[in-house]
Design a protein around this motif. Structure first.
Motif, mmCIF file in Angstrom:
data_model
loop_
_atom_site.group_PDB
_atom_site.id
_atom_site.type_symbol
_atom_site.label_atom_id
_atom_site.label_comp_id
_atom_site.label_asym_id
_atom_site.label_seq_id
_atom_site.Cartn_x
_atom_site.Cartn_y
_atom_site.Cartn_z
ATOM 1 N N GLY B 188 -31.615 8.375 6.760
ATOM 2 C CA GLY B 188 -31.136 7.236 7.517
ATOM 3 C C GLY B 188 -31.092 6.036 6.590
ATOM 4 N N PRO B 189 -30.090 5.199 6.745
ATOM 5 C CA PRO B 189 -30.009 4.039 5.862
ATOM 6 C C PRO B 189 -31.193 3.103 6.108
ATOM 7 C CG PRO B 189 -28.392 3.891 7.623
ATOM 8 C CD PRO B 189 -29.018 5.229 7.728
ATOM 9 N N THR B 190 -31.636 2.431 5.074
ATOM 10 C CA THR B 190 -32.732 1.479 5.250
ATOM 11 C C THR B 190 -32.197 0.238 5.957
ATOM 12 O OG1 THR B 190 -32.248 0.505 3.121
ATOM 13 C CG2 THR B 190 -33.887 2.241 3.161
ATOM 14 N N GLU B 191 -33.091 -0.557 6.451
ATOM 15 C CA GLU B 191 -32.666 -1.777 7.132
ATOM 16 C C GLU B 191 -31.917 -2.690 6.178
ATOM 17 O OE1 GLU B 191 -35.921 -3.572 9.185
ATOM 18 O OE2 GLU B 191 -36.306 -1.728 10.316
ATOM 19 N N GLU B 192 -32.344 -2.633 4.951
ATOM 20 C CA GLU B 192 -31.675 -3.426 3.913
ATOM 21 C C GLU B 192 -30.208 -3.041 3.801
ATOM 22 O OE1 GLU B 192 -32.217 -6.243 0.674
ATOM 23 O OE2 GLU B 192 -33.345 -5.702 2.468
ATOM 24 N N GLN B 193 -29.999 -1.711 3.749
ATOM 25 C CA GLN B 193 -28.630 -1.221 3.609
ATOM 26 C C GLN B 193 -27.791 -1.585 4.835
ATOM 27 O OE1 GLN B 193 -29.871 2.790 2.832
ATOM 28 N NE2 GLN B 193 -28.914 2.791 0.807
ATOM 29 N N ILE B 194 -28.398 -1.433 5.998
ATOM 30 C CA ILE B 194 -27.684 -1.767 7.228
ATOM 31 C C ILE B 194 -27.306 -3.237 7.218
ATOM 32 C CG2 ILE B 194 -27.908 -1.976 9.728
ATOM 33 C CD1 ILE B 194 -29.641 0.485 9.706
ATOM 34 N N PHE B 195 -28.264 -4.021 6.783
ATOM 35 C CA PHE B 195 -28.032 -5.458 6.716
ATOM 36 C C PHE B 195 -26.822 -5.765 5.847
ATOM 37 C CE2 PHE B 195 -28.926 -9.491 4.485
ATOM 38 C CZ PHE B 195 -28.961 -10.345 5.575
ATOM 39 N N LYS B 196 -26.746 -5.073 4.711
ATOM 40 C CA LYS B 196 -25.628 -5.309 3.790
ATOM 41 C C LYS B 196 -24.302 -4.927 4.440
ATOM 42 C CE LYS B 196 -27.766 -5.042 -0.722
ATOM 43 N NZ LYS B 196 -28.377 -4.024 -1.567
ATOM 44 N N GLY B 212 -30.891 -14.329 9.678
ATOM 45 C CA GLY B 212 -31.837 -13.562 10.467
ATOM 46 C C GLY B 212 -31.199 -12.756 11.583
ATOM 47 N N PHE B 213 -29.970 -13.060 11.940
ATOM 48 C CA PHE B 213 -29.351 -12.345 13.066
ATOM 49 C C PHE B 213 -29.037 -10.900 12.679
ATOM 50 C CE2 PHE B 213 -25.483 -11.376 15.623
ATOM 51 C CZ PHE B 213 -26.139 -11.259 16.828
ATOM 52 N N ALA B 214 -28.396 -10.768 11.531
ATOM 53 C CA ALA B 214 -28.025 -9.413 11.096
ATOM 54 C C ALA B 214 -29.263 -8.562 10.868
ATOM 55 C CB ALA B 214 -27.196 -9.492 9.817
ATOM 56 N N SER B 215 -30.294 -9.174 10.323
ATOM 57 C CA SER B 215 -31.486 -8.353 10.075
ATOM 58 C C SER B 215 -32.157 -7.963 11.395
ATOM 59 C CB SER B 215 -32.466 -9.112 9.176
ATOM 60 O OG SER B 215 -32.810 -10.336 9.777
ATOM 61 N N ARG B 216 -31.993 -8.808 12.403
ATOM 62 C CA ARG B 216 -32.560 -8.420 13.703
ATOM 63 C C ARG B 216 -31.816 -7.220 14.292
ATOM 64 N NH1 ARG B 216 -32.040 -12.848 17.173
ATOM 65 N NH2 ARG B 216 -32.173 -11.412 18.898
ATOM 66 N N ARG B 223 -32.645 2.406 12.452
ATOM 67 C CA ARG B 223 -32.091 2.976 11.233
ATOM 68 C C ARG B 223 -30.883 3.864 11.473
ATOM 69 N NH1 ARG B 223 -36.437 5.188 7.124
ATOM 70 N NH2 ARG B 223 -34.604 5.361 5.832
ATOM 71 N N SER B 224 -30.123 3.503 12.470
ATOM 72 C CA SER B 224 -28.873 4.205 12.674
ATOM 73 C C SER B 224 -27.743 3.216 12.439
ATOM 74 C CB SER B 224 -28.802 4.773 14.092
ATOM 75 O OG SER B 224 -27.471 5.002 14.442
ATOM 76 N N LEU B 225 -26.935 3.511 11.455
ATOM 77 C CA LEU B 225 -25.884 2.570 11.084
ATOM 78 C C LEU B 225 -24.854 2.435 12.203
ATOM 79 C CD1 LEU B 225 -24.983 0.739 8.863
ATOM 80 C CD2 LEU B 225 -23.743 2.619 7.833
ATOM 81 N N ARG B 226 -24.547 3.558 12.812
ATOM 82 C CA ARG B 226 -23.570 3.520 13.893
ATOM 83 C C ARG B 226 -24.049 2.603 15.004
ATOM 84 N NH1 ARG B 226 -22.369 8.721 14.895
ATOM 85 N NH2 ARG B 226 -24.543 9.012 15.401
ATOM 86 N N ILE B 229 -23.759 -1.057 14.009
ATOM 87 C CA ILE B 229 -22.406 -1.624 14.039
ATOM 88 C C ILE B 229 -21.922 -1.777 15.476
ATOM 89 C CG2 ILE B 229 -20.033 -1.308 13.267
ATOM 90 C CD1 ILE B 229 -21.098 0.246 10.901
ATOM 91 N N LEU B 230 -22.237 -0.804 16.290
ATOM 92 C CA LEU B 230 -21.823 -0.887 17.696
ATOM 93 C C LEU B 230 -22.443 -2.103 18.372
ATOM 94 C CD1 LEU B 230 -21.881 2.778 19.033
ATOM 95 C CD2 LEU B 230 -19.929 1.250 19.003
ATOM 96 N N SER B 231 -23.732 -2.307 18.142
ATOM 97 C CA SER B 231 -24.358 -3.437 18.833
ATOM 98 C C SER B 231 -23.919 -4.764 18.220
ATOM 99 C CB SER B 231 -25.884 -3.313 18.857
ATOM 100 O OG SER B 231 -26.378 -3.066 17.591
ATOM 101 N N PHE B 232 -23.571 -4.721 16.942
ATOM 102 C CA PHE B 232 -23.024 -5.915 16.308
ATOM 103 C C PHE B 232 -21.719 -6.312 17.000
ATOM 104 C CE2 PHE B 232 -20.881 -7.703 12.304
ATOM 105 C CZ PHE B 232 -21.449 -8.943 12.485
ATOM 106 N N GLU B 233 -20.897 -5.301 17.246
ATOM 107 C CA GLU B 233 -19.618 -5.589 17.891
ATOM 108 C C GLU B 233 -19.821 -6.075 19.317
ATOM 109 O OE1 GLU B 233 -16.853 -2.396 17.658
ATOM 110 O OE2 GLU B 233 -15.201 -3.593 18.449
ATOM 111 N N THR B 234 -20.781 -5.477 20.005
ATOM 112 C CA THR B 234 -21.055 -5.926 21.370
ATOM 113 C C THR B 234 -21.509 -7.381 21.384
ATOM 114 O OG1 THR B 234 -22.661 -4.169 21.117
ATOM 115 C CG2 THR B 234 -21.644 -4.350 23.221
ATOM 116 N N CYS B 235 -22.368 -7.723 20.429
ATOM 117 C CA CYS B 235 -22.836 -9.109 20.353
ATOM 118 C C CYS B 235 -21.657 -10.056 20.152
ATOM 119 C CB CYS B 235 -23.798 -9.282 19.180
ATOM 120 S SG CYS B 235 -25.371 -8.520 19.442
ATOM 121 N N ARG B 236 -20.735 -9.617 19.312
ATOM 122 C CA ARG B 236 -19.557 -10.430 19.027
ATOM 123 C C ARG B 236 -18.776 -10.678 20.330
ATOM 124 N NH1 ARG B 236 -15.606 -12.663 19.092
ATOM 125 N NH2 ARG B 236 -13.861 -12.858 17.640
ATOM 126 N N VAL B 237 -18.699 -9.640 21.151
ATOM 127 C CA VAL B 237 -17.959 -9.774 22.406
ATOM 128 C C VAL B 237 -18.730 -10.660 23.388
ATOM 129 C CG1 VAL B 237 -17.114 -8.516 24.414
ATOM 130 C CG2 VAL B 237 -16.776 -7.578 22.145
#
Lengths: 605, 354
Positions: B188-196, B212-216, B223-226, B229-237
């Motif tokens: 699983g990608p590390t949080e660091e990688q996900i953050f990037k 701090g938002f992305a790291s949250r 540790r699931s990249l999918r 990204i999904l929740s990132f998009e939801t937040c955007r909406v």
């Protein structure tokens, strides 16, 4: 009160029998026959006729039923005298009572008055305005065996003065017969084909007035008694489409009689077929009347009527017992009555011929015991709900009856009082319970019967039900369906489930009224399956380049899309529609809860 | 298109999270014939992305032209023929499918499809017979028999096709298969990688990311990249511009399970058990896999539980998870677990508080 007009068949077989025995009787018989104006044809003949296409179906003049019957009695007299002269007639007896006392008027019918009226009014409507476009011309009559479905139609037809044409399910061709036919050059046609062509003809041409009909202006009612049995999906579909077409286009008022079996108890495929056909008929617009089993009281009335006709004197409790054992089946009740009356007839029958014939019968000698024995009742079966009630209520003997086995001591906490019922396996057997539905029903309902505080019990029960489930699934699909090993496994699983419930529920609630629900699990499984399909169809190829794992789709994509739904891009539109359906479904489910609880009420036994 | 798909790396070179693995695979494909591969790792770690990129590396852009088929396979199994319906996704050079969807008939699927693929091999530009690639998902969910027959077919047809197997846990794949494949573990990608990755997407989309938002999001993603990204998009909406303390919307079913857990903690009685059952049914209707329900439920219960009970509760959860796999109707077993938990917890409450 019989289902079919058996007389012609009966008589024709008698005819053969007599013909073989003595020429004198034959002569006499012929004489009577020639005197009778009645058109009689055996089913076989009718079938041939149908095949030839010359006549549409077996015809009977309903108005002549009375005459016919008097003729029958006439014949019986002739016949019994013949028997006396022959001296050895042990097979030929008086007519069966079920035929002798078939109802001839509306009053004699034991069927519920309301249902009869419903059917009658329907037929009256159709006969008054035969070319009516509103509604179809088909009435569907369903009910358990022997409740008088066909008899009702017969009686109503004669009451309305209508001519009754009848389709009887043809007897299947057995293999030897088929071989014989082959050499004789008769082509085999499947029963379904026969039925289809019959229906087709009826639809196109209606009933063709045949030479037998006295008055061609007389209205005609068609009775389709029992549909041909279909085997396999394709045949079923053929039958369905043919019936569907018929219902929508026929001009002849038609009654279709279907004998239904209890749904909950069998998972037989034929039952499903019948249900599907019923549904198809209803969808096509047929009016449905469901007959209930006949109440004890009306059976008793019928029995007493017959008793008084036959001049037998039965005690009230005997009549009562016969009525009870029949299980709402009048035909069966009358048959048991006739059998039962064999014994008293030795004493009170005055007719010498009857006595003589009885001497040769061996049956009464086996009934010598004085006690009112009950060898003839229908097999005592429990309904599934009855059995479930027994298990769930968990009735036990009171403490003082507890016999402690000293050599086999159990921990206090594992001790249970003896059951106040037959061994659970026997009850299961009586109820024809299959392991899977039993486990599902118990699972659905057992929590209602538990003490408020007894969460430990709930665990024990849940754990045993889990064991049963594991047993049931262990070889699922791996073994053939009728494999012995699997049968035993199923028995064991049912036993584990039932005994687990009985043992686990150590603090049952005091008995009171309870509703037994149908397992919601079945509904859940169905809808989750269809949801799954839907999700799969729409999501799995989603993204275009790769199949997504289903669990991922369900747990991550669907919820995310629910949130994203507000910003519908054209690409998401269909997905959003799906999620909407899903949420809508949630509400449906929770709304359904109340409506399901009142489905089957059972009494506390 | 969802961001998850939009920003999915298409080639091995684009891959950022498992760069080393990607480079190795590239070398492998370019230099020599590729062996059978077995990818394993937690969900959302990028197995599928790697596989797709690898196939593209092998066959070029033609691998992107795929069609989805719902095909019915007629399998002759001794005395009778069985119809098995399965969705496949295929291009000229590869076929992807999830054989475990066929239930206990999975073994036929594996054999049948591989045989069929062997029959029509593609011919490459040099007139040499090439080979097809078969991608099998969820190999760990295959039955023993299926895995066994997969082993045989692998040997028999290895000159015709290459297998790429994907699964979450290699422990449920038999040794025989594992030893015939090149095993590739995808962490699983590390949080660091996900953050990037999130920052990269934010830049591409032209979004302002508060510190701090992305790291949250990365932290919450388990540790699931999918997932991230999904929740990132939801937040955007949900709300944009982002606020640094913006709530990250949880998955609805997870919330629902949290609710169930708190109900279980509040009251322990058959009646409550019945209510819980109703809620579990709703989860099942929405196709949440029962294993995931049980796992999540345990997770939620443990959060609120006294330390001395944790061991016992975990034991029973494992026990009923096992039973669930043996059995057929998951609800029986989940419910048994809930009942057991209630029973344990109630005894505990009584003994502590009297």
């Amino acid at each position: 009160m019989t289902k079919k007009e058996n007389n012609p068949g009966l008589l024709s077989s008698d005819e053969e029998y007599c013909g073989g025995r003595s020429s004198s009787s034959k002569r006499r018989y012929r004489k009577t026959k020639s005197q009778s104006p009645l058109p009689r044809k055996s089913t076989r003949q009718a079938k041939k006729a149908r095949l030839l296409g010359s006549r549409s179906c077996l015809q009977k003049d309903s108005r002549n039923v009375d005459e016919f019957n008097s003729f029958c009695e006439d014949f019986d007299q002739v016949f019994s005298t013949f028997k006396v002269s022959a001296g050895s007639g042990s097979v030929c007896r008086n007519e069966l009572w079920i035929d002798k006392y078939r109802p001839h008027s509306l009053e004699e019918l034991a069927v519920q008055k309301k249902k009869v009226d419903e059917v009658k009014v329907w037929f009256e409507d159709r006969l008054r305005t035969p070319m009516d476009a509103n509604g179809s011309n088909v009435i569907l009559i369903t009910g358990p065996a022997g409740v008088g479905k066909s008899a009702t139609v017969h009686v109503i037809a004669s009451h309305l003065g209508a001519r009754l044409c009848e389709w009887d399910t043809p007897t299947p061709v057995i293999w030897r017969e088929h071989l014989h036919n082959l050499t004789a050059g008769i082509q085999y046609t499947s029963k379904l084909d026969e039925f289809e062509s019959f229906i087709g003809r009826m639809r196109k041409y209606g009933v063709i007035p045949s030479c037998f009909s006295i008055d061609s202006k007389q209205p005609v009612i068609l009775l389709i008694d029992d549909l041909p049995l279909t085997n396999g999906k394709a045949a079923l579909r053929r039958l369905q489409s043919c019936l569907h077409l018929y219902v929508q286009s026929t001009q002849v008022p038609t009654a279709i009689v279907i004998t239904d079996c209890a749904k909950a108890e069998t998972t037989d495929f034929t039952v499903q077929y019948l249900e599907e056909i019923q549904l198809c008929l209803e969808n096509a617009g047929a009016c449905k009347v469901a007959f209930n089993p006949i109440t004890n009281n009306s059976i008793k009335k019928t029995i007493s009527r017959i008793c008084s006709c036959e001049q037998y004197d039965l005690a009230v409790e005997q009549i009562d017992a016969i009525a009870k054992s029949s299980g709402g089946d009048v035909r069966h009740a009358i048959m048991s009555l006739q059998l039962f009356c064999l014994k008293p007839s030795q004493i009170c029958s005055s007719s010498s011929s009857a006595q003589e014939s009885l001497k040769d019968e061996e049956m009464p000698h086996t009934l010598v015991d004085d006690r009112f024995s009950f060898q003839f009742g229908r097999d005592e079966t429990l309904s599934l709900f009855h059995a479930l009630g027994k298990f769930l209520h968990n009735k036990r003997h009171s403490v003082n009856e507890l016999v402690l086995d000293s050599e086999f001591s159990v921990q206090e906490s594992l001790l249970r009082r003896p059951l106040n019922m037959d061994p659970p396996e026997k009850v299961l057997c009586q109820a024809h319970g299959q392991a899977r539905p039993i486990a599902d029903f118990l699972h659905e309902n057992v929590l209602d019967f538990m003490n408020e505080e007894a969460i430990d019990d709930a665990w024990v029960v849940a754990s045993y039900l889990g064991d049963a489930d594991t047993l049931l699934s262990s070889y699922d699909g791996m073994l053939a369906r009728h494999n012995d090993a699997e049968n035993i496994l199923h028995l064991a699983a049912a036993s584990v489930a039932v005994r687990g419930v009985l043992f686990g529920n150590s603090h049952p609630l005091s008995s009171r009224w309870h509703a037994i629900r149908r397992p919601k699990l079945w509904q859940i499984e169905g809808s989750s399956l269809s949801n799954k399909k839907m999700v799969k169809q729409r999501f799995v190829p989603y993204g275009g380049i790769s199949l997504a794992h289903f669990s991922v789709v369900a747990t991550e994509y669907v919820p995310a899309l629910k949130w994203l739904g507000n910003s519908v891009s054209e690409d998401h539109e269909k997905l959003w529609a799906l999620t909407e359906e899903n949420t809508g479904f949630d509400m449906v489910i929770s709304g359904d809860q109340e409506s399901h609880t009142s489905e089957e009420e059972i009494e506390d036994w | 298109m969802l961001w998850v798909d939009k920003y999915r790396p298409k080639t091995l070179d684009q891959i950022t999270v498992h760069q080393d693995v990607a480079q190795n695979l590239k070398k492998l494909v370019n230099e020599q014939d590729c062996p059978h591969l077995l990818f394993y790792g937690p969900s959302g770690s990028g197995k599928k992305t790697l596989v797709m990129a690898l196939i593209r590396q092998m066959f070029g852009p033609s691998a992107d032209k795929v069609k989805v088929e719902n095909k019915t396979w007629k399998v002759d199994a001794g005395t009778r023929t069985i119809d098995i319906e399965l969705t496949t996704l295929s291009s000229a050079n590869h076929v992807e499918l999830t054989p475990s969807d066929a239930g206990f008939q999975d073994r036929y699927i594996v054999q049948e499809i591989i045989k069929e693929m062997a029959k029509n091999r593609p011919i490459d530009s040099k007139g040499k017979r090439g080979h097809k690639v078969l991608v099998l998902n969820d190999v760990d969910k295959l039955s023993r028999e299926a895995q066994h027959s997969l082993r045989r077919t692998m040997e028999k047809y290895s000159s015709y096709c290459r297998l790429i197997l994907c699964c979450n846990s290699s422990s449920r794949v038999t040794e025989a298969i594992r030893s015939r494949c090149l095993n590739v573990r995808i962490n699983g990608p590390t949080e660091e990688q996900i953050f990037k990755v999130l920052e990269y997407i934010g830049k591409k989309e032209g979004l302002q990311l508060p510190s701090g938002f992305a790291s949250r999001i990365a932290e919450k993603s388990n540790r699931s990249l999918r997932r991230a990204i999904l929740s990132f998009e939801t937040c955007r909406v949900q709300q944009y511009p982002f606020v640094s303390n913006q709530a990250i919307p949880p998955m609805d079913w997870e919330e629902y399970i949290t609710e169930i857990a708190s109900e279980i903690m509040k009251e322990q009685s058959p009646k409550r058990l019945f209510q819980v059952r109703g809620k579990l049914y709703e989860l099942l209707v929405n196709c949440i896999p029962p294993e995931i329900i049980l796992k999540r439920l345990l997770y939620e219960l443990l959060k609120k539980l006294d330390a001395e009970l944790k061991h016992e509760v975990c034991h029973w959860a494992a026990y009923y998870e096992h039973r669930m796999r043996l059995g057929q109707k998951a609800i029986f077993h989940i419910e048994a677990f809930v009942a057991k938990f209630m029973s344990i917890y109630k005894t505990f409450l009584i003994s502590t508080f009297g």
